[in-house]
Design an enzyme around this catalytic site. Sequence first.
Site, mmCIF file in Angstrom:
data_model
loop_
_atom_site.group_PDB
_atom_site.id
_atom_site.type_symbol
_atom_site.label_atom_id
_atom_site.label_comp_id
_atom_site.label_asym_id
_atom_site.label_seq_id
_atom_site.Cartn_x
_atom_site.Cartn_y
_atom_site.Cartn_z
ATOM 1 N N LYS A 116 0.825 -1.208 0.000
ATOM 2 C CA LYS A 116 0.000 0.000 0.000
ATOM 3 C C LYS A 116 0.858 1.256 0.000
ATOM 4 O O LYS A 116 0.457 2.287 -0.540
ATOM 5 C CB LYS A 116 -0.954 -0.017 1.195
ATOM 6 N N ARG A 285 -6.421 -9.268 -8.941
ATOM 7 C CA ARG A 285 -6.966 -10.628 -9.044
ATOM 8 C C ARG A 285 -8.448 -10.553 -9.360
ATOM 9 O O ARG A 285 -9.042 -9.477 -9.374
ATOM 10 C CB ARG A 285 -6.770 -11.367 -7.724
#
Length: 440
Positions: A116, A285
Amino acid sequence: MFKRLLIANRGEIAVRIIRACQELGIETIAVYSDADKNALHVGLADYAIPIGPAEAQLSYLDATALVAVAKKAEADAIHPGYGFLSENADFARLVTDNGLVFIGPSADTIRQVGSKDAARTAMRQAGLPMAEGTGLLNTLEETIQAAEEIGYPVMVKPIDSGGGRGMAAAGSRNDLLAAVKQLKQAGMPYFLEKYISSARHIEVQIVADNYGHIVHLGERECSLQRRNQKILEEAPSSALTPAMRQKVGELAVLAAKSVHYSNIGTVEFLLDASGNFYFMEINPRIQVEHGITELITDIDLVKTQIVIAAGDALTLQQQDVLIKSHAIECRINAEDPDLDFLPCPGQIEFYHQPGGPNVRIDSGVCAGAEVPAYYDPLIAKIMVRGQTRGEAIKTMQRALHEFRISGIKTNIDFHKRILNNPLFRLGKIDIQFISKQMIS
């Protein structure tokens, strides 16, 4: 196109991938742990190979074993599904280093968006809006100072964790100290971000080929969460105007281009009460909730993943993407909402899933199946479609009424309560809705 594909996953997503492969004419290899030897995905695949003990660390998370099985079975590619190793850059690299195709973004991209800290840096450079926050924090002293500079409340977030794991809101110094203590005990590096009150969780589905062409497929509303994990999603969001929808879609495409993204993924944002978007993260994903985007666009995302990975160029143009309806998904989990959503593994004695017009079920179980204690409690997803949000709610209510499972506890009745809530029906929701409105 690939001849044979190994699915490095289990449950409903493994079944979903098998179905997509069957339609593409690809042979499938299922892997299974000792706990899953009688699982539905094992019986549906063309080949099924044991991968290890019940513990995920010794089976579905054993990257070396998975690649070795794939090579021995002469697979061309590996699909990671979601969870497990799907966001593991080292696994993606191991797959490609062994001459196989990884169905997803490159290892470098996964590594960049998986941190992040790195992702926020890249997005800030690209000009995406984001809440005030910090980079990696190393000491308690700098954490306290940063929180005071940002101003309470703040969110404490792990640098590398997904799925809401480890996140905590801190409204005071004592809350901050407690949250940091838990993360340090778990060995999870962290950063701080300004807490946005009454925020909604909006995510945008992106599709990108290997040649730089990227489109978005609209947004999903994912504000209904328990313990920072999604439980009910819908698409499109009832909070967005056409102008807001165009804006957030363009932001998602900009985010994907800034990291040279390929395959499919999701760019996640917070939306505040004033209509401002703030970048959160990119999930590299397939998402659990991908099916509702499929319902409103008629685009098969799993098959799209596979054909992009096989080298096909994306012919879809942004103007071709039409939002044709409204869809809702309820995640059916083996858990007890009355006991803080405690997982409830066990054997399913009776299983009858709903059907009829505009209802889709993605499930990894059947009557007699064992729900193991070792994995995520998700057992099925109900997805419905309506011309309007109101129609979709009515169809979901019917579907929930028809869904009968005995032998284990599930959250079906909890979903019924959500759909009957007047504020939900009006679309007046945010990420605190479950904790404020549904849990006394």
